[in-house]
Scaffold this motif. Structure first.
Motif, short mmCIF file in Angstrom:
data_model
loop_
_atom_site.label_atom_id
_atom_site.label_comp_id
_atom_site.label_asym_id
_atom_site.label_seq_id
_atom_site.Cartn_x
_atom_site.Cartn_y
_atom_site.Cartn_z
N MET A 199 -5.01 -1.16 -13.25
CA MET A 199 -6.46 -1.05 -13.33
C MET A 199 -6.97 -0.27 -12.11
O MET A 199 -6.51 -0.47 -11.00
N ALA A 200 -7.93 0.61 -12.36
CA ALA A 200 -8.57 1.34 -11.25
C ALA A 200 -10.07 1.24 -11.47
O ALA A 200 -10.53 1.11 -12.61
N TYR A 201 -10.82 1.30 -10.37
CA TYR A 201 -12.28 1.11 -10.44
C TYR A 201 -12.99 2.17 -9.60
O TYR A 201 -12.46 2.62 -8.59
N PRO A 202 -14.20 2.53 -10.01
CA PRO A 202 -14.98 3.49 -9.21
C PRO A 202 -15.09 3.03 -7.76
O PRO A 202 -15.26 1.83 -7.52
N THR A 203 -14.95 3.98 -6.85
CA THR A 203 -15.09 3.79 -5.39
C THR A 203 -14.02 2.91 -4.74
O THR A 203 -14.01 2.77 -3.53
N VAL A 204 -13.13 2.33 -5.52
CA VAL A 204 -12.10 1.46 -4.95
C VAL A 204 -10.81 2.25 -4.70
O VAL A 204 -10.33 2.93 -5.60
N PRO A 205 -10.25 2.16 -3.48
CA PRO A 205 -9.00 2.87 -3.18
C PRO A 205 -7.85 2.34 -4.04
O PRO A 205 -7.81 1.15 -4.36
N CYS A 206 -6.94 3.23 -4.41
CA CYS A 206 -5.79 2.84 -5.23
C CYS A 206 -4.56 3.60 -4.76
O CYS A 206 -4.34 4.74 -5.14
N ALA A 242 -4.79 1.88 -22.71
CA ALA A 242 -6.05 1.25 -23.09
C ALA A 242 -7.13 2.28 -23.47
O ALA A 242 -7.02 3.46 -23.16
N ASP A 243 -8.17 1.79 -24.14
CA ASP A 243 -9.27 2.64 -24.58
C ASP A 243 -10.20 3.07 -23.44
O ASP A 243 -10.99 4.00 -23.59
N TYR A 244 -10.12 2.33 -22.31
CA TYR A 244 -10.99 2.65 -21.18
C TYR A 244 -10.16 2.81 -19.91
O TYR A 244 -9.10 2.20 -19.78
N GLY A 245 -10.66 3.65 -19.03
CA GLY A 245 -9.95 3.86 -17.77
C GLY A 245 -10.88 4.42 -16.72
O GLY A 245 -12.10 4.50 -16.92
N CYS A 246 -10.29 4.78 -15.60
CA CYS A 246 -11.09 5.29 -14.49
C CYS A 246 -10.38 6.51 -13.89
O CYS A 246 -9.16 6.50 -13.76
N MET A 247 -11.13 7.54 -13.58
CA MET A 247 -10.55 8.70 -12.94
C MET A 247 -10.16 8.32 -11.51
O MET A 247 -10.87 7.55 -10.86
N LEU A 248 -9.04 8.86 -11.05
CA LEU A 248 -8.65 8.65 -9.66
C LEU A 248 -8.66 10.00 -8.96
O LEU A 248 -8.14 10.99 -9.48
N GLY A 334 -10.08 -3.01 2.04
CA GLY A 334 -11.14 -2.89 3.03
C GLY A 334 -12.19 -3.97 2.83
O GLY A 334 -12.07 -4.79 1.91
N PRO A 335 -13.22 -3.97 3.68
CA PRO A 335 -14.25 -5.01 3.57
C PRO A 335 -15.09 -4.84 2.31
O PRO A 335 -15.12 -3.76 1.72
N MET A 336 -15.75 -5.90 1.91
CA MET A 336 -16.65 -5.84 0.76
C MET A 336 -17.80 -4.86 1.06
O MET A 336 -18.40 -4.94 2.12
N PRO A 337 -18.06 -3.93 0.13
CA PRO A 337 -19.13 -2.95 0.38
C PRO A 337 -20.49 -3.62 0.57
O PRO A 337 -20.75 -4.68 0.01
N GLU A 338 -21.31 -2.97 1.36
CA GLU A 338 -22.65 -3.50 1.68
C GLU A 338 -23.54 -3.48 0.43
O GLU A 338 -23.30 -2.72 -0.51
N ALA A 347 -24.12 6.35 -11.50
CA ALA A 347 -23.71 6.08 -12.87
C ALA A 347 -22.84 4.84 -12.99
O ALA A 347 -22.66 4.30 -14.09
N ASN A 348 -22.27 4.41 -11.85
CA ASN A 348 -21.38 3.26 -11.87
C ASN A 348 -21.99 1.99 -11.30
O ASN A 348 -21.35 0.95 -11.26
N GLY A 349 -23.21 2.08 -10.81
CA GLY A 349 -23.84 0.91 -10.21
C GLY A 349 -23.28 0.62 -8.83
O GLY A 349 -22.50 1.41 -8.29
N PRO A 350 -23.64 -0.54 -8.25
CA PRO A 350 -23.23 -0.86 -6.88
C PRO A 350 -21.71 -0.93 -6.72
O PRO A 350 -21.01 -1.46 -7.58
N ALA A 351 -21.23 -0.40 -5.57
CA ALA A 351 -19.79 -0.34 -5.31
C ALA A 351 -19.18 -1.73 -5.14
O ALA A 351 -18.03 -1.94 -5.51
N TRP A 352 -19.98 -2.66 -4.61
CA TRP A 352 -19.39 -3.99 -4.34
C TRP A 352 -18.89 -4.67 -5.61
O TRP A 352 -17.92 -5.43 -5.57
N CYS A 353 -19.53 -4.42 -6.75
CA CYS A 353 -19.09 -5.01 -8.02
C CYS A 353 -17.66 -4.60 -8.34
O CYS A 353 -16.84 -5.41 -8.79
N TRP A 354 -17.35 -3.30 -8.09
CA TRP A 354 -16.02 -2.78 -8.41
C TRP A 354 -14.98 -3.30 -7.44
O TRP A 354 -13.86 -3.61 -7.81
N TRP A 355 -15.40 -3.38 -6.20
CA TRP A 355 -14.50 -3.93 -5.17
C TRP A 355 -14.14 -5.37 -5.54
O TRP A 355 -12.98 -5.76 -5.52
N LEU A 356 -15.17 -6.13 -5.93
CA LEU A 356 -14.96 -7.53 -6.26
C LEU A 356 -14.06 -7.67 -7.49
O LEU A 356 -13.13 -8.48 -7.52
#
Ligand SMILES: [Zn+2]
Ligand SMILES: [Zn+2]
Length: 396
Positions: A199-206, A242-248, A334-338, A347-356
Motif C-alpha cells: 500500500m502507498a499513500y499520497p505524501t507518505v514516504p515509501c 487492485a483496482d486502486y493505487g497511488c503513484m510513487l 517521520g512525525p505526524m504531519p501538522e 486533491a488528496n486532502g490533509p496529509a496527516w490522514c494518509w500518514w495515519l
C-alpha cells in the motif's frame, strides 16, 4: 509491519555454461559481431529490413579513410581508445555495413553503444537489461560483476561518432524509434508501470528494495524517461493487482554493487485502474487520477469540526502508543504531519490522514477502501471508527 518493503527475494542464478569457442572469442580485444564464424551463430534472425546492394554500395563509399583511423589511434593512447581504434580498423577492413553496427541483443543499430571489459559492444539499455538478470557478458559469459558494480557504462564514443557520421540516415531512424519508445513510456495515464507490492499513500514516504529484474528495468525506465514515477498497487488474487493505487515519485535511487537498489519514494496522486496490461514482464495500467470532491457553503464548517475532532483523537492515539511502536513509526514515516490551514486545499486532502492510514495496524484491504474514497468526510468517519476501535482494546 513497519519495515521497508521488499520485493520478492532475489533468485541467485549462477549460469555455469561458458559456451563453445570462448577462448577464441577472447583472443580479440573487440569483436564486431557479424562476418566471422564464431559470432555468426550468435546472430539471430534479423527483423530489420535488409539493405539492398545499391544501398550497401553507397555505404561502402562513405567509409572512413585509413588516415582517419590512424589519426584516432595516435591521438588516443589509452587502451580503451586503442580498442576503439581496432573497431574502426575492423570496420574498415570489411567495409562499413550497418549490419556490423548492430546490437546482438536488440538486432538494431547500436544506440548509445557501450563496450564491456571483455570487449563486446551492446546498446547501453540492452546490456543493462541483461545485467538485471545475471552479471555476465551476454555473448562470452565473462563475469561483469565489477563492471556492474562500477555503474560506469561509458558510451564508446568513437563508435557512436562513426554511426552518427557515416550512417546518418540509419542513425536518425534509430533515434526516432528510441524517442517514440521513450514517449510511450513517459505517459502518466496510459500504460503506466505498476509495481505490485504494498500500500502507498499520497505524501507518505515509501522506501523500496528492488531485487527483481522486471522492477529493476521499470525503475531504470522511470529514471531514463525523466517521469520518475510509477504506480503502486497491492496484489489482487483475481485481477493481478487492485483496482486502486497511488503513484510513487522517486526521490533517490541507491544502487547496490550487485545491481539491486534501494529506492526512496514518496506518494503522489491516487488513481483508479481502468484497464490492465503487461510490458516486458511487469504490469501496466491505464489509470484515472482520483480527486476529493470539495464541499461548499454551510457544510464546510461541519467538515472542519469533524476534521478537528478526528485529528485530536489521532494525536491521542499516537501519544499513547507503546514507546517501541511509537519510535518505529517515527523512524520509518517521520512525525505526524501538522494540521493544515485549508483542509480542502489539495486533491488528496490533509496529509496527516494518509500518514495515519499508513501507520495504523489494519488490514490492507481496509486501507485500500479508504484510499479509494473521494470524500474527505467519509475518510474522516472511517478513520474515526478505526481509532475508536483501537482505543477500545485494552493495552493497545
Ligand atoms: Zn541493442
Ligand atoms: Zn563478452
Amino acid at each position: 509491519g513497519w519495515c521497508p518493503r521488499s520485493t520478492s527475494e532475489p533468485s541467485p542464478k549462477t549460469r555455469t555454461t561458458s559456451g563453445p569457442g570462448n577462448s577464441t572469442l577472447r583472443a580479440h580485444s573487440l569483436r564486431i559481431q557479424g562476418s566471422n564464424g564464431n559470432e555468426e551463430c550468435l546472430k539471430r534472425v534479423c527483423s530489420a529490413p535488409q539493405l539492398g546492394d545499391q544501398e550497401k554500395g553507397s555505404l561502402l563509399k562513405r567509409k572512413l579513410s585509413v588516415s582517419d583511423t590512424e589519426h584516432c589511434i595516435v591521438d588516443n593512447g589509452s587502451s580503451k581508445h586503442k580498442k576503439q581504434g581496432r573497431v574502426v580498423f575492423l570496420l574498415l577492413s570489411s567495409g562499413l555495413d550497418p549490419n556490423d553496427l548492430e546490437c546482438s541483443l536488440c538486432m538494431r543499430l547500436f544506440y548509445e553503444p557501450v563496450t564491456t571489459p571483455c570487449g563486446h559492444t551492446f546498446c547501453k539499455n540492452c546490456l543493462e537489461r541483461c545485467l538485471d538478470h545475471t552479471p555476465q557478458c551476454p555473448l562470452c559469459k565473462e563475469s561483469l560483476k565489477e563492471y556492474l558494480a562500477s555503474r560506469k557504462y561509458m558510451v564508446t564514443s568513437i563508435l557512436d561518432m562513426l554511426i552518427k557520421q557515416y550512417l546518418r540516415d540509419e542513425y536518425a531512424e534509430r533515434v526516432k524509434a528510441h524517442q517514440e519508445e521513450t514517449r510511450e513510456l513517459s505517459d502518466l495515464t496510459k500504460n503506466v508501470p505498476i509495481f505490485v507490492c504494498t500500500m502507498a499513500y499520497p505524501t507518505v514516504p515509501c522506501p523500496l528494495h528492488v531485487f527483481e529484474p522486471r522492477y529493476r528495468l521499470m525503475i531504470r525506465r522511470c529514471m531514463d524517461t525523466g517521469t520518475r514515477q510509477f504506480g503502486m498497487c497491492i496484489n489482487d488474487p483475481q485481477k493481478g493487482f487492485a483496482d486502486y493505487g497511488c503513484m510513487l515519485i522517486i526521490r533517490s535511487v541507491h544502487f547496490l554493487p550487485d545491481g539491486r537498489s534501494v529506492v526512496d519514494t514518496i506518494g503522489g496522486k491516487r488513481f483508479r485502474v481502468l484497464s490492465r496490461g503487461m510490458k516486458d514482464g511487469y504490469s501496466t495500467a491505464d489509470i484515472k487520477h482520483l480527486e476529493d470532491t470539495k464541499v461548499r457553503n454551510t457544510r464546510i464548517q461541519k467538515l472542519q469540526d469533524l476534521h478537528d475532532a478526528v485529528y485530536d483523537q489521532a494525536c491521542v492515539w499516537f501519544q499513547n502508543l507503546k514507546i517501541r511502536f511509537h519510535n518505529q513509526i517515527l523512524q520509518h514515516f517521520g512525525p505526524m504531519p501538522e494540521r493544515e490551514a485549508d483542509i480542502q486545499a489539495t486533491a488528496n486532502g490533509p496529509a496527516w490522514c494518509w500518514w495515519l492510514l499508513a501507520v495504523l495496524p489494519i488490514d490492507p484491504r481496509y486501507q485500500l477502501s479508504v484510499l479509494s474514497m473521494t470524500s474527505l468526510r467519509e475518510r474522516l468517519v472511517k478513520i474515526q471508527h478505526i481509532l475508536t476501535y483501537l482505543q477500545s482494546i485494552p493495552n493497545n
